[in-house]
Every structure is written in structure tokens, then in C-alpha cells.
Scaffold this motif. Structure first.
Motif, PDB file in Angstrom:
ATOM      1  N   VAL A  79       0.816  -1.226   0.000  1.00 60.59           N
ATOM      2  CA  VAL A  79       0.000   0.000   0.000  1.00 60.59           C
ATOM      3  C   VAL A  79       0.842   1.266   0.000  1.00 60.59           C
ATOM      4  O   VAL A  79       0.605   2.187  -0.791  1.00 60.59           O
ATOM      5  CB  VAL A  79      -0.966   0.006   1.212  1.00 60.59           C
ATOM      6  N   ASP A 158      -4.455  -9.917  -7.483  1.00 60.51           N
ATOM      7  CA  ASP A 158      -4.693 -10.098  -6.052  1.00 60.51           C
ATOM      8  C   ASP A 158      -3.427  -9.893  -5.229  1.00 60.51           C
ATOM      9  O   ASP A 158      -2.316 -10.129  -5.691  1.00 60.51           O
ATOM     10  CB  ASP A 158      -5.230 -11.511  -5.775  1.00 60.51           C
ATOM     11  N   ASP A 165      -5.985  -1.022   2.412  1.00 58.82           N
ATOM     12  CA  ASP A 165      -6.592  -0.445   1.211  1.00 58.82           C
ATOM     13  C   ASP A 165      -6.424  -1.432   0.054  1.00 58.82           C
ATOM     14  O   ASP A 165      -5.512  -1.304  -0.765  1.00 58.82           O
ATOM     15  CB  ASP A 165      -5.913   0.889   0.881  1.00 58.82           C
ATOM     16  N   PRO A 166      -7.315  -2.433  -0.032  1.00 56.98           N
ATOM     17  CA  PRO A 166      -7.168  -3.463  -1.069  1.00 56.98           C
ATOM     18  C   PRO A 166      -7.161  -2.900  -2.490  1.00 56.98           C
ATOM     19  O   PRO A 166      -6.426  -3.400  -3.351  1.00 56.98           O
ATOM     20  CB  PRO A 166      -8.374  -4.370  -0.831  1.00 56.98           C
ATOM     21  N   ARG A 167      -7.966  -1.882  -2.744  1.00 60.81           N
ATOM     22  CA  ARG A 167      -8.021  -1.325  -4.104  1.00 60.81           C
ATOM     23  C   ARG A 167      -6.674  -0.725  -4.501  1.00 60.81           C
ATOM     24  O   ARG A 167      -6.182  -0.958  -5.602  1.00 60.81           O
ATOM     25  CB  ARG A 167      -9.120  -0.261  -4.199  1.00 60.81           C
ATOM     26  N   ARG A 168      -6.082   0.037  -3.597  1.00 61.14           N
ATOM     27  CA  ARG A 168      -4.780   0.623  -3.907  1.00 61.14           C
ATOM     28  C   ARG A 168      -3.711  -0.455  -4.029  1.00 61.14           C
ATOM     29  O   ARG A 168      -2.835  -0.371  -4.906  1.00 61.14           O
ATOM     30  CB  ARG A 168      -4.379   1.632  -2.839  1.00 61.14           C
ATOM     31  N   ARG A 170      -4.076  -3.528  -5.058  1.00 60.02           N
ATOM     32  CA  ARG A 170      -4.223  -4.189  -6.359  1.00 60.02           C
ATOM     33  C   ARG A 170      -3.699  -3.301  -7.486  1.00 60.02           C
ATOM     34  O   ARG A 170      -3.016  -3.779  -8.397  1.00 60.02           O
ATOM     35  CB  ARG A 170      -5.685  -4.560  -6.593  1.00 60.02           C
ATOM     36  N   ALA A 171      -4.025  -2.017  -7.430  1.00 57.71           N
ATOM     37  CA  ALA A 171      -3.536  -1.095  -8.464  1.00 57.71           C
ATOM     38  C   ALA A 171      -2.016  -1.010  -8.444  1.00 57.71           C
ATOM     39  O   ALA A 171      -1.364  -0.970  -9.499  1.00 57.71           O
ATOM     40  CB  ALA A 171      -4.148   0.288  -8.259  1.00 57.71           C
ATOM     41  N   ASN A 172      -1.444  -0.994  -7.247  1.00 60.60           N
ATOM     42  CA  ASN A 172       0.017  -0.960  -7.128  1.00 60.60           C
ATOM     43  C   ASN A 172       0.644  -2.209  -7.731  1.00 60.60           C
ATOM     44  O   ASN A 172       1.672  -2.147  -8.410  1.00 60.60           O
ATOM     45  CB  ASN A 172       0.432  -0.840  -5.664  1.00 60.60           C
TER      46      ASN A 172
END
Length: 225
Positions: A79, A158, A165-168, A170-172
Motif C-alpha cells: 500500500v 490479487d 486499502d485493497p483497491r490501492r 491491487r492497483a500498485n
């Protein structure tokens, strides 16, 4: 310890590249068709390499630190850092883990061709071990095929750890994975090693055929056509 072109690793055929390009499937198919041993980087890393790094912090300091953070503060891995920082961490980790790969391959060496695959088998690590540049090939997905794999395989983005912050995270991860892929292409070309762009137009069997042709002089020794 490393082995040069005339040493124990002289019969290893290397399949490196980026994630989700078909490396594991291709190596498995080659092992079935030609009777060679297939060495799967991720399989060994998730098992023996993980334990070795935990047990030997002095020998594998970067990998050890990453694993401890993954267990106790995964946000530090997924994150908080930028994708660029994550990609740099990956590259340093691959250097340490390559020593473990060589230990594994030494134990498997038999004088017959052996196919090793994995995204940690980077061109600059493999190149000094080659007796011939055709002993290595690097599979890298096109951007369109990468996006397709992300849609088809949720696990491709995944993060296998509880993060704030799972969304961030994954984007990272998605952004991080693109950077080593681009770097592999540059490093392979610097060393005169072949890159195969995977765009999804070939089946896995078709892609395995391309790689088999590339490795032809060594696979022909296995006595299987």
C-alpha cells in the motif's frame, strides 16, 4: 556459487519473462513432450525458498525482511510504496533468490536438458551461465494481452495479504508488474537474448511449439520428435 557455460548448468534451458505470459504451461508441455525435467520457480519459491529466507536472514536479508513485513505489516509491501519502489524491491529480491535457484538446479542436474521457468530468471542473471544464447528465451505479454489476463484471472491482481486499502494494493501490484516486464525486454536485448511477445493469437500448445523450435538443438538430444 555460480556455474559457467562449461559447468553443471550447461544443459539448462531458461524460460524467463513477465507474469501471465504462459511460462509455466509451456515448460510443463515441454516436459511432457520431450521427457525433460521442468523446474518451476514459483513452486519452489513458495515452499523451500520461503523457509530458507526465514532461516537465514544474513544470507537473504532482503527476502527475509520482505517476508517478515508480509506477515506483520503487509501495507509496507503493498500500500505505502510506489509501484517503482515495489519493482525495485522485486528486482533485488530476484537477485537473492537466484542463488537458491542455482542450488536447486545443481541438485537436479543430470546431463540431460532441464527446462527452468519463472519471472525471477532475469536476463542479466541467466546470461553469464549460457554456453549459447539460444538456451534462453523470455516471454512477455503485450499490453492488450496483459489487460485480457487481468480480466480473465482475478488472481493476477490479487494481493495475498490483509491490507488496509485493497483497491490501492491491487492497483500498485498491476502497475508494479508492468515495470519488470518492460525491464526484462531491455535487459534481454542488451544481452542478445530472444524475447517472444505473447499476444494471445497462439494457443498454449502453439506457444510451446515456438519455444521448442528455439530450444531445438538441445531438445533433439532427448530422442523425441
Amino acid at each position: 556459487m555460480r556455474w559457467g557455460p562449461s559447468g553443471e548448468l550447461g544443459t539448462v534451458l531458461w524460460i524467463g519473462g513477465a507474469q501471465w505470459a504462459g511460462k509455466t504451461s509451456v515448460a510443463w508441455l515441454l516436459s511432457r513432450r520431450f521427457g525433460v525435467t521442468a523446474y518451476h520457480y514459483d513452486f519452489h519459491d513458495a515452499r523451500g525458498h520461503y523457509d530458507r529466507a526465514l532461516a537465514h536472514a544474513g544470507r537473504y536479508p532482503h527476502r527475509h525482511a520482505w517476508q517478515v513485513l508480509q506477515a506483520h505489516d503487509p501495507d509496507t509491501n503493498w500500500v505505502r510504496p510506489s509501484p517503482e519502489e515495489m519493482a525495485d524491491n522485486c528486482k533485488r529480491g530476484h537477485v537473492e533468490r537466484f542463488g537458491m535457484v542455482l542450488d536447486d538446479l545443481r541438485a537436479l542436474s543430470s546431463g540431460r536438458p532441464l527446462v527452468a521457468e519463472g519471472w525471477g530468471l532475469r536476463p542479466e542473471l541467466v546470461a553469464p551461465l549460457l554456453a549459447d544464447p539460444r538456451q534462453a528465451v523470455f516471454l512477455v505479454p503485450t499490453e492488450a494481452f496483459r489487460q485480457r489476463r487481468l480480466r480473465e484471472l482475478p488472481r493476477a491482481a490479487d494481493v495475498s495479504a490483509p491490507v488496509s486499502d485493497p483497491r490501492r494494493a491491487r492497483a500498485n501490484r498491476v502497475a508494479r508488474d508492468r515495470l519488470p516486464a518492460e525491464d526484462v525486454v531491455e535487459r534481454a536485448r542488451e544481452h542478445g537474448l530472444r524475447v517472444v511477445e505473447v499476444d494471445g493469437s497462439l494457443s498454449v500448445g502453439g506457444l510451446a511449439g515456438v519455444v521448442a523450435d528455439h530450444f531445438g538443438p538441445w531438445l533433439s538430444r532427448c530422442g523425441v520428435s
